[in-house]
Scaffold this motif. Structure first.
Motif, mmCIF file in Angstrom:
data_model
loop_
_atom_site.group_PDB
_atom_site.id
_atom_site.type_symbol
_atom_site.label_atom_id
_atom_site.label_comp_id
_atom_site.label_asym_id
_atom_site.label_seq_id
_atom_site.Cartn_x
_atom_site.Cartn_y
_atom_site.Cartn_z
ATOM 1 N N ASP A 23 0.808 -1.227 0.000
ATOM 2 C CA ASP A 23 0.000 0.000 0.000
ATOM 3 C C ASP A 23 0.841 1.277 0.000
ATOM 4 O O ASP A 23 0.307 2.381 -0.091
ATOM 5 N N GLY A 24 2.155 1.146 0.107
ATOM 6 C CA GLY A 24 3.005 2.317 0.075
ATOM 7 C C GLY A 24 2.918 3.175 1.319
ATOM 8 O O GLY A 24 3.259 4.360 1.286
ATOM 9 N N ARG A 25 2.482 2.597 2.434
ATOM 10 C CA ARG A 25 2.364 3.331 3.692
ATOM 11 C C ARG A 25 3.280 2.715 4.754
ATOM 12 O O ARG A 25 3.441 1.498 4.813
ATOM 13 N N ALA A 26 3.858 3.581 5.583
ATOM 14 C CA ALA A 26 4.671 3.116 6.712
ATOM 15 C C ALA A 26 3.756 2.752 7.868
ATOM 16 O O ALA A 26 2.759 3.437 8.105
ATOM 17 N N PRO A 27 4.053 1.677 8.601
ATOM 18 C CA PRO A 27 3.189 1.284 9.718
ATOM 19 C C PRO A 27 3.312 2.235 10.907
ATOM 20 O O PRO A 27 4.408 2.508 11.390
ATOM 21 N N ALA A 28 2.166 2.751 11.363
ATOM 22 C CA ALA A 28 2.120 3.607 12.547
ATOM 23 C C ALA A 28 1.857 2.748 13.774
ATOM 24 O O ALA A 28 1.226 1.694 13.692
ATOM 25 N N GLY A 29 2.342 3.213 14.924
ATOM 26 C CA GLY A 29 2.131 2.484 16.166
ATOM 27 C C GLY A 29 3.421 2.377 16.951
ATOM 28 O O GLY A 29 4.315 3.220 16.831
ATOM 29 N N ALA B 267 8.613 2.459 0.223
ATOM 30 C CA ALA B 267 7.439 1.597 0.089
ATOM 31 C C ALA B 267 6.784 1.333 1.432
ATOM 32 O O ALA B 267 5.718 0.730 1.502
ATOM 33 N N GLY B 268 7.424 1.804 2.533
ATOM 34 C CA GLY B 268 6.866 1.587 3.866
ATOM 35 C C GLY B 268 7.904 1.652 4.970
ATOM 36 O O GLY B 268 7.569 1.695 6.148
ATOM 37 N N CYS B 269 9.190 1.668 4.600
ATOM 38 C CA CYS B 269 10.263 1.752 5.583
ATOM 39 C C CYS B 269 10.442 3.187 6.060
ATOM 40 O O CYS B 269 9.854 4.124 5.518
ATOM 41 N N THR B 270 11.287 3.348 7.090
ATOM 42 C CA THR B 270 11.723 4.662 7.541
ATOM 43 C C THR B 270 13.175 4.815 7.123
ATOM 44 O O THR B 270 14.022 4.007 7.519
ATOM 45 N N THR B 271 13.485 5.832 6.314
ATOM 46 C CA THR B 271 14.849 6.023 5.847
ATOM 47 C C THR B 271 15.438 7.302 6.413
ATOM 48 O O THR B 271 14.740 8.294 6.599
ATOM 49 N N LEU B 272 16.754 7.250 6.675
ATOM 50 C CA LEU B 272 17.478 8.355 7.279
ATOM 51 C C LEU B 272 18.789 8.581 6.533
ATOM 52 O O LEU B 272 19.292 7.670 5.852
ATOM 53 N N PRO B 273 19.374 9.783 6.665
ATOM 54 C CA PRO B 273 20.725 9.968 6.127
ATOM 55 C C PRO B 273 21.674 8.950 6.758
ATOM 56 O O PRO B 273 21.531 8.604 7.934
ATOM 57 N N GLU B 274 22.639 8.487 6.001
ATOM 58 C CA GLU B 274 23.519 7.419 6.499
ATOM 59 C C GLU B 274 24.225 7.746 7.812
ATOM 60 O O GLU B 274 24.242 6.896 8.726
ATOM 61 N N PRO B 275 24.802 8.959 7.990
ATOM 62 C CA PRO B 275 25.481 9.233 9.265
ATOM 63 C C PRO B 275 24.540 9.131 10.467
ATOM 64 O O PRO B 275 24.920 8.593 11.518
ATOM 65 N N GLN B 276 23.319 9.627 10.323
ATOM 66 C CA GLN B 276 22.355 9.581 11.429
ATOM 67 C C GLN B 276 21.833 8.166 11.656
ATOM 68 O O GLN B 276 21.561 7.780 12.804
ATOM 69 N N LEU B 277 21.704 7.382 10.595
ATOM 70 C CA LEU B 277 21.298 5.983 10.770
ATOM 71 C C LEU B 277 22.372 5.214 11.527
ATOM 72 O O LEU B 277 22.069 4.445 12.449
ATOM 73 N N ARG B 278 23.631 5.430 11.174
ATOM 74 C CA ARG B 278 24.727 4.749 11.866
ATOM 75 C C ARG B 278 24.793 5.177 13.335
ATOM 76 O O ARG B 278 25.048 4.344 14.212
#
Length: 242
Positions: free
Chosen positions: A87-93, A199-210
């Protein structure tokens, strides 16, 4: 009348709950609305004086169609949207945090956080008809069938070279993953410098993800809370949020 009653019952279940006291790390993600694909993410630590920010807020991306209620630790509701496969939505909760996955031999992380180096034999099953739906599967051979190749985690796609698992619709205690309710939800590196939604994930800039991954301590029962801003404010006191 039935629709109104259902909405009222959903509201009651959502209000009779709070973040578990065993949770001492909480990743908080808030979006402007149910249909926003942008998110602000901050890691909080529980102290004697309450929740304290352990990272600076960072802007990330969500599903291209925004958010929908997922299957996690929070009470069940389906209004206004319920997460479905594709559905192209990220899961809330509120969701458990699992291990990290990546193509490198090692990463900077807490010693207790599981890390799996992904090879061509590692799959994540998004086929809702499979008994392995929404689970990691490692083959004892190189992928040969179209089904296996489609499910490969390593597909020469840089944004997916580092991931942190978000426990949406995961098998939990006696509850199995629900077919068709959404799968393969992770934090991972954002695409095109943040210009692309997911498609539903949460993505961040690489330095902040690390940085986020390096701070996750499994002994603190880390959780991920993702909500539109209005819902966050609505449940903030009841759920005992930062």
């Amino acid at each position: 009348m039935k629709a109104l009653l259902y909405l009222l019952l959903s509201a009651v279940t959502l209000y009779g709950w709070e973040i578990p006291k065993s949770c001492n790390q909480l990743i908080v993600g808030t979006a402007k609305s149910w249909d926003s694909s942008y998110v602000s993410v901050t890691l909080y630590e529980r102290t004697r004086d309450g929740w304290k920010a352990a990272t600076q807020p960072v802007t990330g991306r969500l599903g291209r169609n925004g958010l929908a209620w997922g299957r996690g630790l929070h009470p069940f509701t389906s209004s206004p949207h319920l997460k479905k496969e594709g559905d192209g939505r990220a899961p809330a909760g509120v969701f458990q945090i699992g291990g990290a996955y990546g193509v490198h031999k090692s990463i900077k992380k807490h010693r207790s956080l599981p890390y799996h180096q992904v090879t061509t034999r590692d799959l994540w099953v998004e086929d809702s008809s499979s008994p392995m739906y929404n689970r990691h599967l490692r083959l004892d051979h190189e992928p040969s069938s179209e089904w296996e190749k489609k499910a490969q985690m390593r597909q020469n796609d840089y944004p997916h070279t580092l991931k942190l698992y978000i426990g949406h619709n995961t098998a939990y205690q006696s509850r199995p993953a629900k077919p068709g309710a959404g799968s393969a939800i992770f934090f991972h590196i954002w695409r095109n410098g943040g210009k692309s939604a997911t498609a539903g994930c949460t993505t961040l800039p690489e330095p902040q993800l690390r940085e986020l991954i390096s701070k996750i301590d499994p002994s603190k029962n880390p959780l991920y809370l993702l909500l539109p801003q209005a819902e966050y404010m609505k449940f903030r006191a009841e759920w005992k949020l930062p």
